[in-house]
Design a protein around this motif. Structure first.
Motif, mmCIF file in Angstrom:
data_model
loop_
_atom_site.group_PDB
_atom_site.id
_atom_site.type_symbol
_atom_site.label_atom_id
_atom_site.label_comp_id
_atom_site.label_asym_id
_atom_site.label_seq_id
_atom_site.Cartn_x
_atom_site.Cartn_y
_atom_site.Cartn_z
ATOM 1 N N HIS A 156 0.866 -1.270 -0.041
ATOM 2 C CA HIS A 156 -0.033 -0.091 0.127
ATOM 3 C C HIS A 156 0.953 1.331 -0.096
ATOM 4 O O HIS A 156 0.696 2.188 -0.621
ATOM 5 C CB HIS A 156 -0.970 0.035 1.247
ATOM 6 C CG HIS A 156 -1.748 1.112 1.377
ATOM 7 N ND1 HIS A 156 -1.911 2.180 2.069
ATOM 8 C CD2 HIS A 156 -2.947 1.405 0.355
ATOM 9 C CE1 HIS A 156 -2.891 2.987 1.870
ATOM 10 N NE2 HIS A 156 -3.368 2.641 0.899
ATOM 11 N N LEU A 194 1.020 4.162 -2.880
ATOM 12 C CA LEU A 194 0.728 5.521 -2.820
ATOM 13 C C LEU A 194 1.915 6.381 -3.335
ATOM 14 O O LEU A 194 1.650 7.437 -4.221
ATOM 15 C CB LEU A 194 0.486 5.839 -1.296
ATOM 16 C CG LEU A 194 -0.680 5.314 -0.764
ATOM 17 C CD1 LEU A 194 -0.863 5.623 0.729
ATOM 18 C CD2 LEU A 194 -2.077 6.045 -1.394
ATOM 19 N N PRO A 208 -4.557 -0.543 -7.618
ATOM 20 C CA PRO A 208 -4.690 -0.301 -6.083
ATOM 21 C C PRO A 208 -4.842 -1.656 -5.509
ATOM 22 O O PRO A 208 -5.079 -2.825 -5.994
ATOM 23 C CB PRO A 208 -6.203 0.536 -6.089
ATOM 24 C CG PRO A 208 -6.859 0.073 -7.322
ATOM 25 C CD PRO A 208 -5.857 -0.383 -8.380
ATOM 26 N N GLU A 254 -3.751 1.230 6.852
ATOM 27 C CA GLU A 254 -4.063 2.358 6.396
ATOM 28 C C GLU A 254 -5.026 2.252 5.154
ATOM 29 O O GLU A 254 -4.546 1.446 4.216
ATOM 30 C CB GLU A 254 -2.750 3.139 5.987
ATOM 31 C CG GLU A 254 -2.097 3.670 6.900
ATOM 32 C CD GLU A 254 -0.567 4.141 6.775
ATOM 33 O OE1 GLU A 254 -0.555 4.118 5.525
ATOM 34 O OE2 GLU A 254 0.387 4.138 7.566
ATOM 35 N N LYS A 255 -6.266 2.816 4.955
ATOM 36 C CA LYS A 255 -7.067 2.414 3.876
ATOM 37 C C LYS A 255 -7.382 3.538 3.146
ATOM 38 O O LYS A 255 -7.646 4.649 3.513
ATOM 39 C CB LYS A 255 -8.398 1.591 4.502
ATOM 40 C CG LYS A 255 -8.011 0.470 5.374
ATOM 41 C CD LYS A 255 -9.308 -0.236 5.844
ATOM 42 C CE LYS A 255 -9.577 0.410 6.978
ATOM 43 N NZ LYS A 255 -9.072 -0.146 8.201
ATOM 44 N N GLU A 256 -7.796 3.231 2.032
ATOM 45 C CA GLU A 256 -7.859 4.364 0.755
ATOM 46 C C GLU A 256 -9.546 4.333 0.659
ATOM 47 O O GLU A 256 -10.127 5.156 0.060
ATOM 48 C CB GLU A 256 -7.281 4.258 -0.505
ATOM 49 C CG GLU A 256 -5.803 4.137 -0.418
ATOM 50 C CD GLU A 256 -5.501 5.954 -0.214
ATOM 51 O OE1 GLU A 256 -5.895 6.646 -0.844
ATOM 52 O OE2 GLU A 256 -4.941 6.372 0.922
ATOM 53 N N VAL A 257 -9.879 3.082 0.898
ATOM 54 C CA VAL A 257 -11.304 2.694 0.557
ATOM 55 C C VAL A 257 -12.039 2.025 1.939
ATOM 56 O O VAL A 257 -11.651 1.434 2.264
ATOM 57 C CB VAL A 257 -11.423 1.721 -0.598
ATOM 58 C CG1 VAL A 257 -10.397 0.547 -0.632
ATOM 59 C CG2 VAL A 257 -13.031 1.254 -1.131
ATOM 60 N N GLN A 303 -8.824 7.638 -11.698
ATOM 61 C CA GLN A 303 -9.339 7.399 -10.338
ATOM 62 C C GLN A 303 -10.226 6.140 -10.683
ATOM 63 O O GLN A 303 -11.104 5.866 -11.360
ATOM 64 C CB GLN A 303 -10.627 8.260 -10.073
ATOM 65 C CG GLN A 303 -10.257 9.780 -9.960
ATOM 66 C CD GLN A 303 -9.422 9.839 -8.194
ATOM 67 O OE1 GLN A 303 -9.528 8.917 -7.607
ATOM 68 N NE2 GLN A 303 -8.710 11.041 -8.095
#
Lengths: 470, 235
Positions: A45, A49, A80, A201-204, A429
């Motif tokens: 992850h 990033l 991702p 740590e999450k983006e979603v 995106q």
């Protein structure tokens, strides 16, 4: 009666040193696998990033240049990573993480994790999914292979029957006891996984239904094994033969059927070789629109359409730069050809999935595995979806660059776009597939898993209505 | 209470039991004597519905065993040669579990009193059965039968392997139970034990009940003579 049998079986298991050692061993294994997976996720992850940021910086920091040159240089999109990957890594390590987006050409994802690892990696990896799919059923087998045979060998079964217990009540009580042990172990596994997950740590955001879906598919898988274990132990004469039969079933379910189904699906519905795939695309593109070819029939037709649309008789009379329009339109056409051929690949994959579903009738592991990989976004479905999204972005990206030529390059030799153009191109995106869509796509797998759980349970009750022990 | 009417069991051409007619009333102890393969255990197994008869009927409390196996089990208790209990549980825990299976719920004090009545030493109640001798296990078996309030008791060579003192204690227990009105059918090789314990004795050979009589009417030496006569005579 059944409650008494259940309580009795649980009490015996608690006092059995073998059970305790097995439990501790599997709990340790589960925790270790989750910690390792957690660490891997954090690492990937962070890299994701960093790479996304670096790719954008590189893109935006280009100097003034021809937008189409910029399109040829291209950019990258990074695949991702979904937070649930800590549960199941699926095929992630073997599929590419990066797609190069350039002009005229759809690329497949490259740079996979397995290439960065040593050959020893192929010896196997301790992942939560491995523990659940392979180790948990083994634990269940070792816990339950003698639930009935031990009673027969000790002859306690005689006293049980004389006291009024029926075979069906005994089967149900023993099944419940084994199920409760499995459930408690799985629950502790899920609690450790959820705690680890809360620190990621999450983006979603992950919807609760995805956790529930994962838990359900594994519970159905374990339920099938629980029923098979009680069934075999009821029918086997000795504990040794029960263990041998159950281990054979484990081998068939977890190793042989999945391997056979992979070979069968590949044989019945093979993917074309890379060379054939490329040749087919080139063949389709040859006579079509190409942004660099002004003279073929398709280009002539397009030119005619443009001139008519603008009400002029020559390219020179057009208010915009024709080459930009041709490049943009050519890009669309080329992308359509790619999409057509990639769709053919995906159709072939869907046919292969049908083979896996049919083979799932012989192994509850297959539907479990496919649902698990789908919900953790580590399957081919996710890969295709990501690559399709990347391709859509590539077309948008190239169209924006080519239209810049069309709009701004009229009458300018060696046109160069300003550096501000690069930052005006929107970022990639990725839109994750909707959870509902994933569930619907894998409804068949759920139905097969439910079928397995219900059928094996009913079969156990039916077969164990009489047990030979005299 | 226990009745066999022309009860037979065959395995192919082999007659494990042939036309057995037998009746054990409440308060009687019927001892079946015979060599290995005489059909003694087959008789017990038929009364317990562990095997189905080829012909004839086994009845407990006037109910056919093969037609109503669940119902007949309410009236019967069973102690085999080696009573199998759960070694990882204590005698009291085994008693609690097996009593519960018979749909009987008692307070712990009552179960303790049953263990006392069966003659098990107090300090053994909470010990794991893995530490029990065979005699101690048989006593737990008696306690299970008492807790079940069984009207009939089936015993398959229960004193085999017990030392004389333990065998004697066991015989006394059986007499107490029969005095309480329980019908007891016991198989044994032990002529002395049969003569001392039983109210009736039957001699079996090759699946047939050759002779039955009241134990009061024969002395031990007469019993031995009769038994050996039967064993040495071809059928």
């Amino acid at each position: 009666m059944i409650t008494r049998i259940l309580q009795h079986e649980l009490k015996r298991s608690l006092r059995d040193g073998r059970t305790n050692i097995l439990f501790i061993g599997v709990v340790m294994l589960s925790i270790t696998s989750i910690i390792l997976s957690f660490r891997d996720y954090q690492l990937i992850h962070e890299q994701y990033l960093e790479n996304v940021h670096q790719v954008r910086v590189n893109w935006e920091s280009q100097a003034e240049k021809d937008p189409h040159d910029a399109a040829h240089d291209g950019t990258y999109v990074i695949k991702p990573i979904y937070p649930l990957v800590i549960f199941d890594k699926g095929i992630q390590a073997y599929t590419g993480q990066v797609v190069h987006l350039g002009a005229h050409k759809r690329n497949q994802s490259t740079i996979n994790e397995s290439k960065d690892r040593s050959g020893m990696f192929r010896f196997g990896e301790l992942t939560p999914n491995f523990v659940l799919v392979y180790i948990f059923p083994l634990l269940l087998i070792f816990l339950g292979y003698n639930v009935f045979t031990e009673e027969k060998e000790r002859q306690t079964i005689r006293l049980l029957l004389v006291q009024g217990a029926t075979f069906r009540q005994l089967s149900l009580g023993k099944w419940l006891a084994l199920f409760v042990q499995m459930f408690l172990l799985f629950l502790s596994f899920m609690i450790v996984a959820l705690i680890s997950f809360s620190f990621l740590e999450k983006e979603v955001q992950v919807h609760w239904s995805e956790w529930a879906g994962l838990a359900l598919t594994y519970l159905l898988y374990f339920t099938s094994f629980t029923s098979l274990i009680v069934l075999v132990s009821g029918k086997a004469k000795h504990s040794g033969s029960s263990l041998t039969i159950l281990l054979s079933i484990w081998i068939v379910v977890t190793l042989i059927v999945p391997k056979v189904s992979t070979n069968l699906s590949g044989t019945l519905y093979p993917f074309p070789t890379l060379q054939t795939f490329k040749d087919n695309i080139i063949e389709d593109q040859t006579n079509g629109l190409n942004g660099h070819n002004f003279w073929n029939e398709a280009a002539q037709d397009f030119q005619k359409e443009v001139l008519e649309a603008y009400g002029v008789s020559s390219i020179e009379e057009l208010p915009i730069e024709y080459s930009g329009l041709l490049l943009a339109e050519g890009e669309k056409y080329e992308s359509e050809v790619y999409t057509k051929h990639f769709d053919l690949l995906q159709d072939q994959y869907k046919k292969q999935q049908l083979v896996y579903r049919i083979c799932g009738v012989f192994s509850p592991m297959l539907p479990t595995r496919f649902v698990s990989m789908a919900l953790t976004r580590t399957d081919y479905g996710f890969l295709w979806h990501f690559e399709d999204e990347a391709e859509r972005y590539r077309v948008t990206f190239n169209t924006a660059l080519n239209m810049n030529i069309a709009e701004k390059a009229k009458g300018i030799d060696h046109y160069k776009a300003e550096a501000s153009l690069w930052s005006s191109i929107p970022k990639f995106q990725y839109q994750w597939q909707a959870v509902k869509e994933l569930f619907l796509n894998h409804l068949a797998e759920y139905l097969i898993s439910i079928g397995w759980a219900v059928f094996s349970f009913l079969l156990m009750l039916f077969v164990n209505r009489t047990i030979k022990f005299v | 209470m226990l009745q066999a009417i022309n009860l037979s069991k065959t395995y192919g051409k082999y007659h494990a039991l042939k036309d057995l007619n037998l009746k054990v009333n409440s308060g009687e102890i019927f001892c079946l004597l015979g060599a290995n393969g005489a059909g003694k255990t087959t008789t017990i197994n038929l009364f317990l519905n562990f095997i189905t008869p080829s012909s004839g009927k086994a009845r407990i409390n006037n109910i056919s065993v093969s037609e109503n196996p669940v119902e007949t089990k309410k009236y019967v208790a069973y102690i085999p040669e080696n009573l199998a209990l759960y070694p990882e549980l204590s005698g009291l825990e085994n008693l609690t579990y097996f009593t519960g299976l018979a749909n009987k719920t008692y307070h712990k004090d009552h179960l303790v009193s049953l263990l006392k009545r069966s003659g098990l030493q107090k300090d053994a109640f909470n010990k794991r059965v893995s530490e029990y001798s065979k005699g101690m296990r048989q006593k737990v078996g008696i306690a299970i039968a008492l807790a079940k309030e069984a009207k009939a008791l089936l015993l398959d060579e229960p004193t085999s392997g017990l030392d004389p003192k333990a065998s004697n204690e066991f015989s006394d227990l059986l007499k107490t139970l029969s005095a309480d009105g329980i019908a007891i059918l016991m198989t044994t090789h032990d002529l002395f034990r049969a003569q001392v314990t039983g109210s009736h004795i039957g001699i079996m050979k090759e699946g047939r009940l050759l002779e039955k009589f009241s134990s009061k009417k024969v002395s031990l030496s007469e019993l031995e003579k009769t038994y050996l006569n039967h064993m040495n005579t071809a059928l």
